[in-house]
Design a protein around this motif. Sequence first.
Motif, PDB file in Angstrom:
ATOM      1  N   GLY A  68      -5.042   4.285  -6.813  1.00  0.00           N
ATOM      2  CA  GLY A  68      -6.198   4.791  -6.087  1.00  0.00           C
ATOM      3  C   GLY A  68      -6.218   6.296  -5.981  1.00  0.00           C
ATOM      4  O   GLY A  68      -7.159   6.870  -5.444  1.00  0.00           O
ATOM      5  N   GLY A  69      -5.182   6.955  -6.470  1.00  0.00           N
ATOM      6  CA  GLY A  69      -5.123   8.409  -6.402  1.00  0.00           C
ATOM      7  C   GLY A  69      -6.094   9.066  -7.371  1.00  0.00           C
ATOM      8  O   GLY A  69      -6.587  10.157  -7.137  1.00  0.00           O
ATOM      9  N   LYS A  70      -6.356   8.377  -8.494  1.00  0.00           N
ATOM     10  CA  LYS A  70      -7.291   8.916  -9.485  1.00  0.00           C
ATOM     11  C   LYS A  70      -8.729   8.618  -9.068  1.00  0.00           C
ATOM     12  O   LYS A  70      -9.582   9.476  -9.080  1.00  0.00           O
ATOM     13  CB  LYS A  70      -7.012   8.318 -10.860  1.00  0.00           C
ATOM     14  CG  LYS A  70      -5.666   8.751 -11.443  1.00  0.00           C
ATOM     15  CD  LYS A  70      -5.483   8.195 -12.839  1.00  0.00           C
ATOM     16  CE  LYS A  70      -4.199   8.699 -13.470  1.00  0.00           C
ATOM     17  NZ  LYS A  70      -3.003   8.081 -12.879  1.00  0.00           N
ATOM     18  N   SER A  71      -8.981   7.351  -8.708  1.00  0.00           N
ATOM     19  CA  SER A  71     -10.297   6.956  -8.231  1.00  0.00           C
ATOM     20  C   SER A  71     -10.161   5.671  -7.424  1.00  0.00           C
ATOM     21  O   SER A  71      -9.414   4.777  -7.805  1.00  0.00           O
ATOM     22  CB  SER A  71     -11.248   6.706  -9.408  1.00  0.00           C
ATOM     23  OG  SER A  71     -12.427   6.082  -8.943  1.00  0.00           O
TER      24      SER A  71
ATOM     25  N   THR B 241      -0.785   8.795  -4.463  1.00  0.00           N
ATOM     26  CA  THR B 241      -1.228   7.891  -3.407  1.00  0.00           C
ATOM     27  C   THR B 241      -2.732   8.000  -3.221  1.00  0.00           C
ATOM     28  O   THR B 241      -3.298   9.050  -3.503  1.00  0.00           O
ATOM     29  CB  THR B 241      -0.516   8.232  -2.082  1.00  0.00           C
ATOM     30  OG1 THR B 241      -0.762   9.596  -1.756  1.00  0.00           O
ATOM     31  CG2 THR B 241       0.975   7.975  -2.183  1.00  0.00           C
ATOM     32  N   PRO B 242      -3.371   6.921  -2.794  1.00  0.00           N
ATOM     33  CA  PRO B 242      -2.799   5.601  -2.567  1.00  0.00           C
ATOM     34  C   PRO B 242      -2.630   4.833  -3.887  1.00  0.00           C
ATOM     35  O   PRO B 242      -3.377   5.056  -4.834  1.00  0.00           O
ATOM     36  CB  PRO B 242      -3.858   4.917  -1.695  1.00  0.00           C
ATOM     37  CG  PRO B 242      -5.151   5.528  -2.142  1.00  0.00           C
ATOM     38  CD  PRO B 242      -4.808   6.967  -2.481  1.00  0.00           C
ATOM     39  N   THR B 243      -1.627   3.981  -3.923  1.00  0.00           N
ATOM     40  CA  THR B 243      -1.433   3.044  -5.020  1.00  0.00           C
ATOM     41  C   THR B 243      -1.215   1.683  -4.388  1.00  0.00           C
ATOM     42  O   THR B 243      -0.509   1.562  -3.399  1.00  0.00           O
ATOM     43  CB  THR B 243      -0.215   3.436  -5.885  1.00  0.00           C
ATOM     44  OG1 THR B 243      -0.471   4.695  -6.505  1.00  0.00           O
ATOM     45  CG2 THR B 243       0.056   2.401  -6.967  1.00  0.00           C
TER      46      THR B 243
ATOM     47  N   VAL C 268       0.871  -1.171   0.000  1.00  0.00           N
ATOM     48  CA  VAL C 268       0.000   0.000   0.000  1.00  0.00           C
ATOM     49  C   VAL C 268       0.911   1.225   0.000  1.00  0.00           C
ATOM     50  O   VAL C 268       1.504   1.567   1.024  1.00  0.00           O
ATOM     51  CB  VAL C 268      -0.926   0.020   1.238  1.00  0.00           C
ATOM     52  CG1 VAL C 268      -1.838   1.240   1.203  1.00  0.00           C
ATOM     53  CG2 VAL C 268      -1.738  -1.265   1.329  1.00  0.00           C
ATOM     54  N   TRP C 269       1.053   1.859  -1.166  1.00  0.00           N
ATOM     55  CA  TRP C 269       1.884   3.052  -1.289  1.00  0.00           C
ATOM     56  C   TRP C 269       1.049   4.217  -0.786  1.00  0.00           C
ATOM     57  O   TRP C 269      -0.006   4.517  -1.352  1.00  0.00           O
ATOM     58  CB  TRP C 269       2.335   3.247  -2.733  1.00  0.00           C
ATOM     59  CG  TRP C 269       3.204   2.123  -3.177  1.00  0.00           C
ATOM     60  CD1 TRP C 269       2.792   0.934  -3.707  1.00  0.00           C
ATOM     61  CD2 TRP C 269       4.619   2.038  -3.076  1.00  0.00           C
ATOM     62  NE1 TRP C 269       3.877   0.138  -3.948  1.00  0.00           N
ATOM     63  CE2 TRP C 269       5.012   0.788  -3.575  1.00  0.00           C
ATOM     64  CE3 TRP C 269       5.595   2.921  -2.608  1.00  0.00           C
ATOM     65  CZ2 TRP C 269       6.341   0.389  -3.625  1.00  0.00           C
ATOM     66  CZ3 TRP C 269       6.922   2.521  -2.662  1.00  0.00           C
ATOM     67  CH2 TRP C 269       7.284   1.270  -3.166  1.00  0.00           C
ATOM     68  N   CYS C 270       1.526   4.824   0.272  1.00  0.00           N
ATOM     69  CA  CYS C 270       0.704   5.766   1.015  1.00  0.00           C
ATOM     70  C   CYS C 270       1.517   6.980   1.418  1.00  0.00           C
ATOM     71  O   CYS C 270       2.745   6.938   1.456  1.00  0.00           O
ATOM     72  CB  CYS C 270       0.182   5.039   2.261  1.00  0.00           C
ATOM     73  SG  CYS C 270      -0.976   5.965   3.256  1.00  0.00           S
ATOM     74  N   GLU C 271       0.793   8.038   1.721  1.00  0.00           N
ATOM     75  CA  GLU C 271       1.399   9.267   2.199  1.00  0.00           C
ATOM     76  C   GLU C 271       0.508   9.784   3.319  1.00  0.00           C
ATOM     77  O   GLU C 271      -0.699   9.895   3.139  1.00  0.00           O
ATOM     78  CB  GLU C 271       1.469  10.243   1.013  1.00  0.00           C
ATOM     79  CG  GLU C 271       2.394  11.381   1.254  1.00  0.00           C
ATOM     80  CD  GLU C 271       1.666  12.698   1.351  1.00  0.00           C
ATOM     81  OE1 GLU C 271       2.194  13.692   0.864  1.00  0.00           O
ATOM     82  OE2 GLU C 271       0.569  12.742   1.929  1.00  0.00           O
TER      83      GLU C 271
ATOM     84  N   GLU D 281      11.785   3.118  -5.004  1.00  0.00           N
ATOM     85  CA  GLU D 281      11.177   1.923  -5.585  1.00  0.00           C
ATOM     86  C   GLU D 281       9.824   2.257  -6.196  1.00  0.00           C
ATOM     87  O   GLU D 281       9.480   1.789  -7.284  1.00  0.00           O
ATOM     88  CB  GLU D 281      11.028   0.824  -4.531  1.00  0.00           C
ATOM     89  CG  GLU D 281      10.478  -0.467  -5.119  1.00  0.00           C
ATOM     90  CD  GLU D 281      10.293  -1.569  -4.089  1.00  0.00           C
ATOM     91  OE1 GLU D 281       9.436  -2.436  -4.327  1.00  0.00           O
ATOM     92  OE2 GLU D 281      10.990  -1.566  -3.055  1.00  0.00           O
ATOM     93  N   GLY D 282       9.052   3.082  -5.490  1.00  0.00           N
ATOM     94  CA  GLY D 282       7.753   3.487  -6.016  1.00  0.00           C
ATOM     95  C   GLY D 282       7.891   4.173  -7.360  1.00  0.00           C
ATOM     96  O   GLY D 282       7.178   3.848  -8.318  1.00  0.00           O
TER      97      GLY D 282
END
Length: 172
Positions: free
Chosen positions: A151-154, A139-141, A17-20, A130-131
């Motif tokens: 998931g950043g777009k929708s 984010t999220p991706t 879960v690529w998150c910020e 890496e991302g």
Amino acid sequence: MSDSSPVRTAATPVLDVWCELQCPDCRSALDDVRALRARYGDRLELRLRHFPLEKHKHSFAAAQAAEEALEQGQGWAYVEAVLGRVEELDRRGEAFLVEVAGELGLDAEELDTALIDGRHILIVDADQAEGKAIGVTGTPTYVVGGERLDGGKSQEGLRERVEEIVDRLLAG
């Protein structure tokens, strides 16, 4: 980042879960993350991967704080607490990150020291590099089974798509 859990087998699928932690979209994605954890438990390894965005000035510090919280055994609890109050992080920055640690019963002084000495910077930098290398732009991706879901777009239908992939991996 994954909280210490029972030993996982090589067959355990991994969901990165690529998150910020200053990202309102990541806060919205928390419900999906909670649902996936509830559905799969130990059959799915959820790993928080850091992708701090330059537009959010406290996101890099928040990623380091999350790593320290993980080291103290409360990684996901810390992530959820910070994401739940992104506006406060926007306003208060590092003081807020330390305060949340105290609220969760973590060693807040040690978390503050970790932010000062930068002991987790390399982990955050490596995640971010890496991302970028695999095409994460926001984010999220999610990355699961070799597939990247943005998931950043929708976030519409994302949890269902993740579940399809995980179910297929578990069945295989």
